[in-house]
Design a protein around this motif. Structure first.
Motif, mmCIF file in Angstrom:
data_model
loop_
_atom_site.group_PDB
_atom_site.id
_atom_site.type_symbol
_atom_site.label_atom_id
_atom_site.label_comp_id
_atom_site.label_asym_id
_atom_site.label_seq_id
_atom_site.Cartn_x
_atom_site.Cartn_y
_atom_site.Cartn_z
ATOM 1 N N LEU A 132 0.834 -1.950 -0.113
ATOM 2 C CA LEU A 132 0.382 -0.207 0.386
ATOM 3 C C LEU A 132 1.109 1.235 -0.333
ATOM 4 C CD1 LEU A 132 -2.667 1.073 -0.113
ATOM 5 C CD2 LEU A 132 -2.353 1.255 2.689
ATOM 6 N N GLY A 190 -2.992 3.582 -2.959
ATOM 7 C CA GLY A 190 -4.689 2.933 -2.574
ATOM 8 C C GLY A 190 -4.942 2.840 -4.174
ATOM 9 N N LEU A 228 -3.338 -0.310 -6.851
ATOM 10 C CA LEU A 228 -3.569 -1.492 -5.943
ATOM 11 C C LEU A 228 -4.329 -2.187 -6.778
ATOM 12 C CD1 LEU A 228 -3.192 -1.404 -2.687
ATOM 13 C CD2 LEU A 228 -1.321 -2.566 -4.099
#
Length: 79
Positions: free
Chosen positions: A16, A21, A24
């Protein structure tokens, strides 16, 4: 000798921090498709599924050209 839950959480936290974010899900889908293609290669399947073309959004025409840009260009040429 498997991974413990705390180790998995530590790895996920590091991913992360490295990728953020928003990247991902893209990374996960890319990894999944790579594994799927790898398995297909070893199983001997020759026919690959046809890729889906993205559907144009409201601002795009049927040929994928951004209609806002096209309208702006035609308006600038008119006067």
């Amino acid at each position: 000798m498997g991974l413990k839950p705390m180790e998995i959480l530590l790895i996920m936290g590091a991913l992360l921090l490295l990728f953020g974010g928003s990247r991902l899900p893209q990374l996960g889908s890319s990894l999944g498709s790579a594994i799927r293609n790898f398995k297909r290669g070893f199983s001997g399947e020759e026919s690959a599924p046809e890729e889906k073309k993205p559907t144009p959004t409201f601002a795009e025409g049927s040929n994928g050209v951004d209609m806002k840009d096209a309208n702006a260009r035609s308006a600038s040429r008119q006067g």
